[in-house]
Motif scaffolding. Structure first.
Motif: not given
Ligand SMILES: [Zn+2]
Length: 180
Positions: A47-51, A68-70, A95-101
């Motif tokens: 999974m993404c590193m997103d907090n 990042g980005g899974a 994955g997730h929406n609004n991903c910074g990658m």
């Molecule tokens: Zn992400």
């Protein structure tokens, strides 16, 4: 846009994932299945590193690689280790929406200026760093990327079951992605 399946009952889980660690992950996180106790990891989660994301799963249930980005392209030895030494046979790629990658190019100045101001880098080094790495970590589109990354991992680890999913940051739920 590929179809996202909101998992709000066990019947929503695709039959090939029911009664597997993939199905259990969906039951724990989305359906409030009571936590079971585990001595060994049952699956690998990428999974993404997103907090903004937190999974509701039992202790010891899963190996988790956050990137990042899974994107697991640069974590392959860790994937191999979880399979070979950790004996997992299932991977959930989330994955997730609004991903910074996604569309990193649009964030070029933010990243470069951030490295200069916050990390103390020289402008030229920061620019070089961005130009070198942004193309490697750019994922284009969250859903398409997680599907293509799942396909890549299926070819690489043919006996492992790999399930692409999306985490929506607005409701903190997992969605299965209907594949063609
Ligand atoms: Zn992400």
């Amino acid at each position: 846009m590929k179809e996202l399946i909101n998992i709000s009952s066990i019947d929503d889980i695709f039959p090939q994932y029911r009664n597997t660690p993939i199905g259990l992950l969906l039951e724990y996180h989305n359906l409030n299945r009571p936590m079971d106790s585990y001595d060994n990891a049952q699956l690998l989660i990428g999974m993404c590193m997103d907090n903004r994301k937190h999974l509701h799963i039992p202790d010891n249930f899963a190996y988790i690689i956050r990137s990042g980005g899974a994107n697991l392209r640069y974590s392959e030895f860790k994937v191999s280790y979880a399979i070979a030494a950790g004996a997992v046979e299932h991977i959930a790629l989330i994955g997730h929406n609004n991903c910074g990658m996604v569309n990193l190019a649009a964030r070029k100045d933010i990243v470069i200026n951030g490295l200069v101001e916050r990390a103390g880098w020289e402008q030229s080094k920061a620019e070089e760093h961005f130009m070198q790495f942004a193309p490697l970590f750019e994922i284009g589109n969250e859903v398409d990327f997680v599907l293509s990354e799942s396909q890549r991992l299926r070819l690489r680890y043919p006996k492992i079951t790999i399930a692409p999913m999306l985490y929506k940051v607005e409701d903190n739920r997992l969605y299965l992605i209907r594949e063609d």
